[in-house]
Design an enzyme around this catalytic site. Sequence first.
Site, PDB file in Angstrom:
ATOM      1  N   THR A  11      -6.243  16.526  12.598  1.00 17.30           N
ATOM      2  CA  THR A  11      -7.659  16.650  12.272  1.00 17.30           C
ATOM      3  C   THR A  11      -8.439  15.593  13.054  1.00 17.30           C
ATOM      4  OG1 THR A  11      -7.736  15.073  10.435  1.00 17.30           O
ATOM      5  CG2 THR A  11      -6.901  17.269   9.936  1.00 17.30           C
ATOM      6  N   CYS A  12      -9.724  15.490  12.763  1.00 17.69           N
ATOM      7  CA  CYS A  12     -10.562  14.498  13.450  1.00 17.69           C
ATOM      8  C   CYS A  12     -10.026  13.088  13.286  1.00 17.69           C
ATOM      9  CB  CYS A  12     -11.981  14.504  12.895  1.00 17.69           C
ATOM     10  SG  CYS A  12     -12.678  16.083  12.529  1.00 17.69           S
TER      11      CYS A  12
END
Length: 462
Positions: free
Chosen positions: A46-47
């Site tokens: 994810t980010c």
Amino acid sequence: MLICLTASHKNAEFDMLERLSANAETAATRIVDGHDALQGAVVVATCNRFEAYLDLDLDAHSGDSPVPAVHEAIRAVGTVAGLEPDELRTTFGFVHGNAVAGHLFAVASGLESVVIGEGEIAGQVRRSLERARAEGTTTPDLERLFQRASQTSRRVKNETGIGGEGRSLVRLALDLAESRITDWAGTRVLLVGTGRFAGASLAALRDRGASDVRVYSPSGRASRFAANHSIEAVAKADYAAAAASADVIVTCTTVEHHVVDRALIEAGRAELGASGASAAVSAPAAITTVPEPSSTPAARQLVIDLGLPRNVSPDVTLVSGVELLDLETIRIHAPLEELGATDAAREIVGQAARVFGETREELDVAPAVVALRRHVFDILDAEIARAQARGDDDGRTEAALRHMAGVLLHTPMVRSREHARAGEQRAWVDGVAAVFGVTPDAPAASSADAAGERATGGAASA
């Protein structure tokens, strides 16, 4: 054995996370090809997080130590991300055994996110499992782990307030933008990207009253997204001017290059300036031309970069009036968690992890349980056949034998669960082997005749 290698905003630099995330799609396949003990891998990227969940078969390939297999997994990740294994080893957190379930359940529930309770992570965890299935890198244990994680995240969302409105990264970014925006209704917004984050961004913008929103897609999907969401699409030829005229630019694409940079904004401003001058020259002297708002360069611009890898070049801040709000800044300003809701969520996560651990431990003794039951029932069948041959016409002897077998098995079955939950599965399996001569691989009762011979002493009393 389940193991998790984890790098997140808590222990890794953003540049490293960006490189890990950008190459995550091929990591799981590389991992399972790296060592015979690595039976499966699911990668969550994810980010602000990169995690590799590994399933190791140590007995068959590595003896008692997972270290060689783990080192090979780290080397595989480093290869696909272009990072040195030593650098990753000093960065990765290491979770193993039953703690893996608690960690993943907390991650899926948003308890380990930059914004506590952010809602996007549950879907990202679910899609990670789907990708592993498609690549053939999952295993039954990893399937159960990730399925239970999804169930737990839904329970956390439904039973606590931690996943409520306004807790996602998108909404936090817009919350931080509030100090720069006086009136969302009069704000010109350019949305760059058409994926899931773009939809969430558009919904959050509309919640704040933004109505002048246009969309541009580097991959050419803007027209379809615009039609589905009743907004205007920006063509490639008009992109620079649209970027220069927007008060707020929100980027959320998955491309691996910058979609907004200094050159784009400056080119757009030059284009708008030229078109404005041309309009003024062509107008009659007695008439003052007022350009459309969308054709005027914005004096102050806020660029919100929600992409990973970065969608926006840092050099945009060199353009006069442009301010950049990226994931690193959002992380710094993430609000403190709501303690009450978080405590309740962690209690749910802890309970679910304990249940998962107990169930998995019971599965570990299951082959020995099956072998013991087969051993006892083979003896039972042989004695019933012997009783029937001697004239058990009313079935009383058979009923008595079946009752006795059930009574004899009751205590070993209870003890198997108790030992499993205490982490002492091996003691129970060894005890069964010592007392009954039964092992999962070679059950002692191989035939009814052999069982009858072992039980000769019991036949007389029957």
